[in-house]
Structure formats: structure tokens, C-alpha cells
Design a protein around this motif. Structure first.
Motif, short mmCIF file in Angstrom:
data_model
loop_
_atom_site.label_atom_id
_atom_site.label_comp_id
_atom_site.label_asym_id
_atom_site.label_seq_id
_atom_site.Cartn_x
_atom_site.Cartn_y
_atom_site.Cartn_z
N LEU A 92 0.90 -1.14 0.00
CA LEU A 92 0.00 0.00 0.00
C LEU A 92 0.94 1.19 0.00
O LEU A 92 1.67 1.43 0.96
CB LEU A 92 -0.84 -0.04 1.28
N VAL A 93 0.98 1.91 -1.11
CA VAL A 93 1.98 2.96 -1.28
C VAL A 93 1.35 4.34 -1.37
O VAL A 93 0.36 4.54 -2.06
CB VAL A 93 2.78 2.72 -2.59
N GLU A 129 -0.85 -4.13 -6.23
CA GLU A 129 -0.40 -3.04 -5.38
C GLU A 129 -1.52 -2.01 -5.29
O GLU A 129 -2.33 -1.86 -6.20
CB GLU A 129 0.84 -2.36 -5.97
N ILE A 130 -1.56 -1.33 -4.17
CA ILE A 130 -2.55 -0.29 -3.98
C ILE A 130 -1.83 1.05 -3.83
O ILE A 130 -0.86 1.14 -3.08
CB ILE A 130 -3.40 -0.55 -2.72
N PHE A 131 -2.30 2.06 -4.56
CA PHE A 131 -1.70 3.38 -4.49
C PHE A 131 -2.73 4.39 -4.01
O PHE A 131 -3.86 4.37 -4.48
CB PHE A 131 -1.18 3.82 -5.85
N TRP B 111 -10.83 -5.87 -1.55
CA TRP B 111 -9.58 -5.97 -0.82
C TRP B 111 -8.89 -4.61 -0.74
O TRP B 111 -8.48 -4.14 0.33
CB TRP B 111 -8.68 -7.00 -1.51
N TYR B 121 -5.67 5.25 4.21
CA TYR B 121 -5.32 5.81 2.90
C TYR B 121 -6.60 6.20 2.18
O TYR B 121 -7.62 5.54 2.29
CB TYR B 121 -4.56 4.77 2.06
N GLY B 125 -6.08 3.83 -5.82
CA GLY B 125 -6.27 3.02 -7.02
C GLY B 125 -5.48 1.74 -6.80
O GLY B 125 -4.82 1.59 -5.78
N HIS B 126 -5.51 0.85 -7.74
CA HIS B 126 -4.74 -0.38 -7.55
C HIS B 126 -4.37 -1.00 -8.88
O HIS B 126 -4.95 -0.68 -9.93
CB HIS B 126 -5.54 -1.38 -6.72
N THR B 127 -3.40 -1.86 -8.83
CA THR B 127 -3.04 -2.65 -10.00
C THR B 127 -3.09 -4.11 -9.56
O THR B 127 -2.79 -4.40 -8.41
CB THR B 127 -1.61 -2.37 -10.49
#
Ligand SMILES: [Zn+2]
Ligand SMILES: [Zn+2]
Ligand SMILES: [Zn+2]
Ligand SMILES: [Zn+2]
Lengths: 137, 137
Positions: A92-93, A129-131, B111, B121, B125-127
Motif C-alpha cells: 500500500l503505497v 499493489e494499492i496506491f 480488498w 489511505y 487506485g490499484h493494480t
DNA sequence: GCATAAATGGAAATGATTTTCATTTTCATC
DNA sequence: GATGAAAATGAAAATCATTTCCATTTATGC
């Protein structure tokens, strides 16, 4: 000390590893986590090892082929490597300050597995990944 | 015809888009799916547009900043772009033949949301992509 | 030791992306 | 319509990770 999982894999491998491969495994073991080829090369150089950049790339590629090392991508596209066998997790970035939290991905693992089965894919891995913006930003 | 979502976003934007930005949106709309900057440049050139590669990169960057275009990465690290607003989905990609299946990511969405909330947070967004070997390979 | 194959590393090549910078276009104001 | 500032543009050069070449060194089997 070398991780059990890796040790096992290495032992299982018929072929003996080249000196360079072992060096790279050692650095990755020592540093833990992700690092780019350039970074790994610098670390080795700083430690007095005269290993060439070409060899670092070659060794990493070979380790990736043998499933001993995972290859991922930074946001800018640069390749980063880490030893397999470490606890699998996701990130989680924070888009603003770069702060990173390692998070559990149980739901993802299940999802990836389910999807792979549904469409007849095997030998699958995944990225997730989550941003976003952290509470401070 | 331009997608509703995009049209809305564009309308909402206070600033008027530069000609180049609009051109890039048009190509992305026409081709649908992912394309690299180089590919988009070639397409425009082939169509007689003398747009420069630099401008293509600049326009794409600006569209990404404005959340009108998504930036992803090919396996080799090359950046690829697509219009936002298309139905959100993820990919199951064959490492060998490149075959791609678009899949539902309901579990992932949940998730990502859960994790983001848990760690405070926002605007996340996510990948999430799955790589493996398809039934043919 | 000797021959052969594998490993190595420096230099050059590649290729995507960014930076620089001079020129052109746009746009508000006169 | 002229004019000047600001934004947009594109060619060429610079960056930078990664790959390719190729000559040299090292390991291995006999
Ligand atoms: Zn932050
Ligand atoms: Zn996972
Ligand atoms: Zn396949
Ligand atoms: Zn999703």
C-alpha cells in the motif's frame, strides 16, 4: 544464513550454481526485500567485489529463470529483484510521500488461484499493489 | 463517439485541452485498449499527422496527471496507456504466448478498499495482474 | 598438462523516456 | 490588425537501464 526454501531449491538444482549466482543470492539474502540490478551491483562493488554489471544482469536473469528470484517493476519501469521464499505480501503505497505499508493479500491469493483455474492457466504468479494518499498527506 | 465518462471529465476540466491532448484522446478512443507512446506516435504519423514524439509523451503525461488516461507497464517495463472510464477490469496473461483474458476483479476491489480504510489511505487506485501459462502453452 | 566449455567483464549498441532550447501558435489587450 | 507574454511544439541531444559483442579468464574432464 540462507533461507530454508532457497537452500532447498539450490540443493535440488542438478547444476551447480556459478560463483556469481551465489554472490547475488547472498546479497539479496543480506539486504532482504527488493533491489534493482544497478543497486545490487553497487552494493557488491562497495563491498570490494569487482563483479561486472553484465554479470549481475546475467546472474539475476538466470536466478529468475530458475524461480529462485522474483522479478517485479518499480513504478518507473525499472526491474527489481527479491529472493523467492520470503513471506509473500503486497504493498500500500502513498503516491505523495512514498510511504509504504506491507499488507496481507489473502484475498488476492484466492482470487488469482480461482481465476487461473477457471481459465485453465497454470504456473501462475500475480502482482497487486494499492496506491493512494496516506493519512499524513 | 467519445465515452461518456471521458466526455464528462473533459467538460469538467476548467482548462481547455491542448490540441495534442485531444488528438491523443481520439487515438486512444479509436484503438481501444492499451498502447505505448511509440505506438501511438506511429499511428498518428501513419495517419498523416506530423505530431512529434516529444509532444506525444507530454500529452500522455498530462492526461495521466489529469486522471484521464491510465498508465500501466508491459512485462518488459515499457509504459502503456489506455483511456480511463472503460469498464474496470484486470488481466490474466500468458507468459509464453501473450494471450490475455480480461477478468472480473470484484474480490480485488473489495480488498483494496478494505486495506485502504484500515490504514487510513484515501483516493486509492490499484493494480492487479495474473501471469501464468495458458492451456495451449 | 591440454583441450574444451562455461563464466566473466568492458565497451559498444539499443531503445524508451526525458531534457534542452529555439521556434511557432494562441490569446488577451491595445 | 498589431503586439507581447505565455503556452505549445518538435528536433536534437542527453539519460539511463538493459542487452549484445567479443576477447579474456577460469573451471572441468581426460
Ligand atoms: Zn503520504
Ligand atoms: Zn499475493
Ligand atoms: Zn499461452
Ligand atoms: Zn480492480
Amino acid at each position: 544464513m540462507m533461507k530454508k526454501v532457497i537452500q532447498k531449491k539450490i540443493t535440488m538444482m542438478k547444476k551447480v550454481m556459478s560463483k556469481s549466482n551465489l554472490k547475488l543470492i547472498a546479497v539479496l539474502e543480506r539486504t532482504g526485500g527488493f533491489a534493482s540490478a544497478q543497486e545490487l551491483h553497487q552494493i557488491l562493488r562497495r563491498e570490494g567485489d569487482g563483479i561486472g554489471l553484465t554479470t549481475v544482469y546475467r546472474a539475476l536473469q538466470s536466478l529468475v529463470d530458475d524461480k529462485i528470484v522474483d522479478l517485479l517493476r518499480r513504478e518507473d519501469g525499472e526491474a527489481i529483484y527479491r529472493l523467492c521464499g520470503e513471506t509473500h505480501h503486497h504493498h500500500l503505497v502513498c503516491k505523495s510521500c512514498g510511504d509504504t505499508v506491507e499488507i496481507e493479500g489473502g484475498a488476492i491469493e484466492k482470487w488469482a488461484k480461482t481465476m487461473a483455474e477457471e481459465f485453465g492457466y497454470r504456473d501462475v504468479g500475480h502482482t497487486a499493489e494499492i496506491f493512494g494518499l496516506c493519512s499524513k498527506c
